[in-house]
Structure formats: structure tokens, C-alpha cells
Design a protein around this motif. Structure first.
Motif, PDB file in Angstrom:
ATOM      1  N   ALA A  59       0.825  -1.202   0.000  1.00 57.35           N
ATOM      2  CA  ALA A  59       0.000   0.000   0.000  1.00 57.35           C
ATOM      3  C   ALA A  59       0.866   1.262   0.000  1.00 57.35           C
ATOM      4  N   GLN A  60       2.003   1.217   0.720  1.00 58.56           N
ATOM      5  CA  GLN A  60       2.906   2.367   0.781  1.00 58.56           C
ATOM      6  C   GLN A  60       3.565   2.639  -0.568  1.00 58.56           C
ATOM      7  N   THR A  61       4.036   1.585  -1.232  1.00 62.66           N
ATOM      8  CA  THR A  61       4.788   1.765  -2.467  1.00 62.66           C
ATOM      9  C   THR A  61       3.920   1.768  -3.723  1.00 62.66           C
ATOM     10  N   GLN A  62       2.736   1.158  -3.647  1.00 65.27           N
ATOM     11  CA  GLN A  62       1.855   1.066  -4.818  1.00 65.27           C
ATOM     12  C   GLN A  62       0.415   1.401  -4.420  1.00 65.27           C
ATOM     13  N   PRO A  63       0.186   2.609  -3.907  1.00 66.24           N
ATOM     14  CA  PRO A  63      -1.167   2.945  -3.454  1.00 66.24           C
ATOM     15  C   PRO A  63      -2.200   2.890  -4.571  1.00 66.24           C
ATOM     16  N   GLU A  64      -1.757   3.227  -5.786  1.00 66.83           N
ATOM     17  CA  GLU A  64      -2.710   3.195  -6.903  1.00 66.83           C
ATOM     18  C   GLU A  64      -3.138   1.768  -7.230  1.00 66.83           C
ATOM     19  N   ARG A  65      -2.229   0.805  -7.039  1.00 69.83           N
ATOM     20  CA  ARG A  65      -2.577  -0.591  -7.286  1.00 69.83           C
ATOM     21  C   ARG A  65      -3.567  -1.090  -6.243  1.00 69.83           C
ATOM     22  N   ALA A  66      -3.299  -0.739  -4.985  1.00 69.42           N
ATOM     23  CA  ALA A  66      -4.190  -1.176  -3.910  1.00 69.42           C
ATOM     24  C   ALA A  66      -5.567  -0.533  -4.033  1.00 69.42           C
ATOM     25  N   SER A  67      -5.593   0.766  -4.290  1.00 71.85           N
ATOM     26  CA  SER A  67      -6.875   1.476  -4.362  1.00 71.85           C
ATOM     27  C   SER A  67      -7.651   1.129  -5.627  1.00 71.85           C
ATOM     28  N   GLY A  68      -6.961   0.570  -6.621  1.00 70.00           N
ATOM     29  CA  GLY A  68      -7.620   0.211  -7.878  1.00 70.00           C
ATOM     30  C   GLY A  68      -8.349  -1.112  -7.846  1.00 70.00           C
ATOM     31  N   ILE A  69      -8.220  -1.854  -6.759  1.00 73.38           N
ATOM     32  CA  ILE A  69      -8.906  -3.146  -6.650  1.00 73.38           C
ATOM     33  C   ILE A  69     -10.358  -2.904  -6.246  1.00 73.38           C
ATOM     34  N   ALA A  70     -11.267  -3.469  -7.000  1.00 75.47           N
ATOM     35  CA  ALA A  70     -12.694  -3.269  -6.748  1.00 75.47           C
ATOM     36  C   ALA A  70     -13.054  -3.689  -5.330  1.00 75.47           C
ATOM     37  N   GLY A  71     -13.775  -2.809  -4.622  1.00 76.18           N
ATOM     38  CA  GLY A  71     -14.225  -3.123  -3.277  1.00 76.18           C
ATOM     39  C   GLY A  71     -13.375  -2.538  -2.172  1.00 76.18           C
ATOM     40  N   VAL A  72     -12.200  -1.989  -2.514  1.00 75.70           N
ATOM     41  CA  VAL A  72     -11.341  -1.382  -1.487  1.00 75.70           C
ATOM     42  C   VAL A  72     -11.959  -0.077  -1.003  1.00 75.70           C
ATOM     43  N   THR A  73     -11.964   0.099   0.315  1.00 68.18           N
ATOM     44  CA  THR A  73     -12.582   1.256   0.949  1.00 68.18           C
ATOM     45  C   THR A  73     -11.571   2.338   1.306  1.00 68.18           C
ATOM     46  N   TYR A  74     -10.389   1.883   1.808  1.00 68.54           N
ATOM     47  CA  TYR A  74      -9.433   2.828   2.372  1.00 68.54           C
ATOM     48  C   TYR A  74      -8.031   2.260   2.231  1.00 68.54           C
ATOM     49  N   VAL A  75      -7.058   3.136   1.920  1.00 67.37           N
ATOM     50  CA  VAL A  75      -5.663   2.723   1.771  1.00 67.37           C
ATOM     51  C   VAL A  75      -4.785   3.663   2.585  1.00 67.37           C
ATOM     52  N   CYS A  76      -3.924   3.094   3.448  1.00 56.25           N
ATOM     53  CA  CYS A  76      -2.933   3.908   4.156  1.00 56.25           C
ATOM     54  C   CYS A  76      -1.592   3.205   4.109  1.00 56.25           C
ATOM     55  N   GLY A  77      -0.540   3.879   4.555  1.00 58.80           N
ATOM     56  CA  GLY A  77       0.811   3.354   4.373  1.00 58.80           C
ATOM     57  C   GLY A  77       1.346   2.584   5.573  1.00 58.80           C
ATOM     58  N   SER A  78       2.679   2.510   5.647  1.00 58.96           N
ATOM     59  CA  SER A  78       3.336   1.673   6.642  1.00 58.96           C
ATOM     60  C   SER A  78       3.437   2.306   8.017  1.00 58.96           C
ATOM     61  N   ARG A  79       3.354   3.634   8.097  1.00 54.92           N
ATOM     62  CA  ARG A  79       3.561   4.301   9.382  1.00 54.92           C
ATOM     63  C   ARG A  79       2.349   5.079   9.873  1.00 54.92           C
ATOM     64  N   ASN A  80       1.186   4.850   9.272  1.00 54.21           N
ATOM     65  CA  ASN A  80      -0.039   5.457   9.805  1.00 54.21           C
ATOM     66  C   ASN A  80      -1.157   4.420   9.860  1.00 54.21           C
ATOM     67  N   LYS A  81      -0.799   3.216  10.322  1.00 56.28           N
ATOM     68  CA  LYS A  81      -1.762   2.109  10.359  1.00 56.28           C
ATOM     69  C   LYS A  81      -2.896   2.370  11.350  1.00 56.28           C
ATOM     70  N   LEU A  82      -2.626   3.138  12.409  1.00 54.69           N
ATOM     71  CA  LEU A  82      -3.681   3.408  13.382  1.00 54.69           C
ATOM     72  C   LEU A  82      -4.833   4.212  12.775  1.00 54.69           C
ATOM     73  N   SER A  83      -4.606   4.832  11.627  1.00 56.75           N
ATOM     74  CA  SER A  83      -5.702   5.552  10.961  1.00 56.75           C
ATOM     75  C   SER A  83      -6.786   4.591  10.495  1.00 56.75           C
ATOM     76  N   CYS A  84      -6.457   3.277  10.453  1.00 54.68           N
ATOM     77  CA  CYS A  84      -7.475   2.278  10.098  1.00 54.68           C
ATOM     78  C   CYS A  84      -8.617   2.257  11.111  1.00 54.68           C
ATOM     79  N   VAL A  85      -8.340   2.642  12.354  1.00 56.36           N
ATOM     80  CA  VAL A  85      -9.392   2.646  13.371  1.00 56.36           C
ATOM     81  C   VAL A  85     -10.482   3.649  13.003  1.00 56.36           C
ATOM     82  N   ASP A  86     -10.060   4.875  12.723  1.00 55.30           N
ATOM     83  CA  ASP A  86     -11.030   5.901  12.342  1.00 55.30           C
ATOM     84  C   ASP A  86     -11.715   5.538  11.032  1.00 55.30           C
ATOM     85  N   ALA A  87     -10.942   4.981  10.086  1.00 61.48           N
ATOM     86  CA  ALA A  87     -11.532   4.579   8.804  1.00 61.48           C
ATOM     87  C   ALA A  87     -12.593   3.495   9.002  1.00 61.48           C
TER      88      ALA A  87
END
Length: 432
Positions: A59-87
Motif C-alpha cells: 500500500a505504501q509503495t503502490q497505493p494506486e494498485r491497492a486502491s484500484g482493486i474493486a471493493g477497497v474502501t481505504y488505503v494507508c501506508g506503513s507508518r499510519n496504520k492506526l488511521s485504520c481505526v477511524d476509517a
């Protein structure tokens, strides 16, 4: 959990799925994408599409690849994983756009420091816990995409690590693994704030851990280590620790000097042999595991033969073998002498077969020696199935014992009475 979520197995129906991705090889990327699609294809317990949150290295190095997968809601990187809680909160309340318009929160990796995260429990009923003490790597090996995904070295302060360990011990864990991306670099960014000394490095942390928890029935294991960290003075200090497991995973990558040079590794095979010899002299019961890559660009048959020869002489407990995988934006990707996948796999399979023979011989020998001596080993009960409890010694040798009732997370003394092809056979000593 603190926000009211109930953690369930990944295969169970859920409102939110979190996929923590890896990008160390092309196969890692492929598997990550496969799991993301599998999560997105599920149905929420109450019906409708689940939220799929993607984080980690791919997700950190290829955010466009991760976000381009159908059904993905939210993408964050390697050092802000706690943002998944709010997401996750926003997703279940439908404030976060789903599927057709994923939110992306990936920032330049070195713009963020060590994320303030700590474990209370693993959530999966595992018997050992892993504490991340460090992130990032600055070695710049020619094959590796990880520096771009993890950034420069950042370390968790020692007082936070000690507190985290204390909580895990209170919650029943008897083995804790101190891990990170390159733990041999631990402390280089702490600016000497830990104890007022000129530096505070991994060995200082291990001594602090031992001083605080050495009176308890608990042990500590290290994650993968750069071999050159194991200098004689460091090894001598490690050998005096009560709680440190005598098992080291030294990341070697090859047994041939020419390949190590092309990889920009920091050592020669002569140095590796000297390191192994010195550690064995200080810790006679020590066991080693390692990683070996086959088919690096330009690796000749002679280079591979040197790796095979090293495996025969080193008597390692296990080798994690994997074929070289080309990664974009790494020097090795454009090197001459790229080998075919078939050849890389052939070499990998040959080394795996050789190590299986070496491992079996090692278990048979150790089983005989320990059985004849009557020596006991400290054993961590990990799984129980069909009346057989399986676990590991501090040297990471697998042991199996018979038990009338399930035993888990217990650190006990076991007498070795024999060996199988890849495990020792033990008997529990009831009064210990």
C-alpha cells in the motif's frame, strides 16, 4: 476493540476487513491482491459489502494498485496504520465512501516517525508475542524494495518496550520476540536519550530487558539480524543474559562472495564463518537459521555450488530458501545475467532438499546426545492436537510430548528421549 469492534477470524463474516500487505517479492504483491479481492467478495453479517482497509508495504509503495482493486474502501501506508481505526468507524457508519471511491492516505514514508503502537494481546490465541522495536532500513541492498516501503531507521524508546513487555507477561505470554525491519540498527536514531551513555543500541535494550524480567519464567527471542552486528563484545554480553534464547536468525542471502558483493551486503563468507564460530564458542548450545536467495542476477553454477557447500558445513537448523524476485526501482532489476524462473526454482529446490537432509541429521544427532546425557530443555507448549503437545526449545528446535490434557503457553522442563525427522521427542518432568 477499544472502539467497540469484535475481532473475528479473517475467514468469518465481518463488517470490516484489514489487509496488511507485504511487497518483499512479486509473489507477496500477488498474494496481497488475492487476499484483498477475497475480502471484498465477502458479505457483511447484516448484508451488503464489507469495508476493506488496506495498509502495509504494498500500500505504501503502490497505493494506486491497492486502491484500484474493486471493493477497497481505504488505503494507508506503513507508518499510519492506526488511521485504520477511524476509517473502520467511518466505514461502518457509512461516512466513508465505499468501493467506487476509496480514500487514500499514503504519505512520504520519512515524513512520519515511529508509530505509537503497542500490544496487549495477539488476538489469535498464539503462545508467543511479537513486539516491533524498530522500523526502517538504510542498508540499500541492490535487490530490496523495503527501504522505499519502510524508510529510514526509527526506534521505539526502551521505556515503551519494557512497559509493553510487562503487559504481555501479565496477560500470559511466556515468549516474546523482539522484531523489526533491521533490528541490528535499533537505537541509532535515539540520540543517546535512553541512559545518558554515548549510544543506546540493541544489546543495551536486551540487558535492560534481562535486568527487569530475568527473575520470571519468560524468554526473549530476536528477529532477523544482520550478521555483522554479532561482534565478539556483543556476543559476550548476550551470552551472560538469563532470558535471551540461544537461537539467532542471521540473514545471509548467499554463500558466495561474488553474489554478496553484487548484493552490496556488508560481509564476506570468511567473516560469516568467523561469526558463527565465535557465537558457538560463547553459546555451545546455540542454533542458527537463515535466509538464502537463489538465482540472483549473475549467480553462476560455481557461486551456487559455494552456497551448497556452505550449507553442508554450517549445520544450520533451517534455511528459508526463496528464488530471487525482480523488484522495480532496485539496481538488481536492471543487472545483466538475469536467470530464468525455471533455473532459479531448480536451485531453490536443490537447496531445500539438501537442508532437509541436514536438518534431519541435526535432529537425530541432538536427540541422541540429549537422550544419552539425560539433559533437560526449556520447552514452550504451543499447540495441542490429538494428545500431542508441540512447542520449541529456546534454540528453536521443535519438541513433541504426549499430554493427557491441552497445555498451552506454559514454559516447562522436558527430558529428551528421542527424535523424529524434524522434531525431538520429550517427556514432561512433572515436578518442574
Amino acid at each position: 476493540e477499544q472502539q467497540g469492534f469484535v475481532i473475528v477470524p479473517f475467514d468469518a463474516p465481518a463488517d470490516v476487513y484489514i489487509v496488511n500487505t507485504c511487497t518483499v517479492t512479486a509473489e507477496s504483491d500477488r498474494k496481497a491482491c488475492q487476499i484483498i479481492r477475497r475480502a471484498a467478495a465477502k458479505e457483511r453479517p447484516g448484508g451488503g459489502n464489507p469495508a476493506v482497509l488496506v495498509t502495509g508495504c504494498m500500500a505504501q509503495t503502490q497505493p494506486e494498485r491497492a486502491s484500484g482493486i474493486a471493493g477497497v474502501t481505504y488505503v494507508c501506508g506503513s507508518r499510519n496504520k492506526l488511521s485504520c481505526v477511524d476509517a473502520a468507524i467511518r466505514a461502518v457508519s457509512r461516512d466513508l465512501a465505499l468501493a467506487d471511491s476509496p480514500a487514500v492516505a499514503v504519505h512520504p514514508i520519512d515524513s512520519l516517525g515511529m508509530e505509537k503502537m503497542s500490544l496487549i494481546h495477539t488476538g489469535l490465541e498464539r503462545t508467543r508475542a511479537y513486539i516491533k522495536i524498530e522500523d526502517g532500513c538504510e542498508n540499500r541492498c541492490t535487490y530490496c524494495a523495503i527501504p522505499g516501503a519502510r524508510g529510514a531507521v526509527v526506534s521505539k524508546p526502551a521505556d515503551e518496550i519494557l512497559h509493553e513487555i510487562g503487559v504481555l507477561i501479565e496477560n500470559g505470554y511466556r515468549e516474546i520476540v523482539l522484531t523489526g525491519i533491521e533490528i541490528a540498527s535499533y537505537g541509532k536514531d535515539l540520540r543517546c536519550t535512553e541512559n545518558g551513555a554515548s549510544e543506546y543500541r540493541l544489546i543495551d535494550l536486551l540487558e535492560a530487558v534481562d535486568a527487569k524480567f530475568g527473575h520470571l519464567a519468560v524468554r526473549f527471542r530476536l528477529g532477523s539480524l544482520e550478521p555483522t552486528y554479532m561482534k565478539p563484545t556483543v556476543v559476550q554480553r548476550m551470552a551472560s543474559l538469563k532470558t535471551l534464547a540461544h537461537h539467532f536468525h542471521l540473514s545471509l542471502q548467499s554463500g558466495a562472495d561474488a553474489v554478496l558483493h553484487a548484493m552490496k551486503r556488508k560481509y564476506s563468507m570468511a567473516q560469516v564463518r568467523a561469526i558463527l564460530e565465535n557465537i558457538r564458542a560463547s553459546m555451545p548450545d546455540v542454533m542458527f537459521t537463515t535466509d538464502i536467495m537463489t538465482g540472483f542476477p549473475g549467480e553462476t553454477e560455481e557461486d551456487f555450488a559455494q552456497t551448497m557447500a556452505f550449507a553442508r558445513e554450517a549445520h544450520l537448523l533451517h534455511i528459508h530458501v526463496f528464488p530471487y524476485s525482480r523488484r522495480k526501482n532496485t539496481p538488481a532489476d536492471t543487472m545483466a545475467g538475469q536467470l530464468s524462473n525455471a533455473e532459479k526454482n531448480r536451485r531453490a529446490n536443490a537447496l531445500i532438499a539438501l537442508q532437509a537432509q541436514i536438518g534431519e541429521a541435526l535432529y537425530r544427532t541432538q536427540g541422541r546426545l540429549l537422550s544419552e546425557s539425560g539433559e533437560t530443555v526449556l520447552f514452550l507448549a504451543e499447540t495441542c492436537r490429538d494428545g500431542i503437545v508441540t512447542g520449541h526449545t529456546d534454540t528453536f528446535m521443535e519438541v513433541r510430548i504426549a499430554a493427557d490434557a491441552p497445555i498451552e503457553r506454559e514454559l516447562m522442563r522436558v527430558r529428551i528421549v528421542g527424535a523424529g525427522p524434524s522434531y525431538l521427542i520429550g517427556e514432561r518432568i512433572e515436578n518442574e
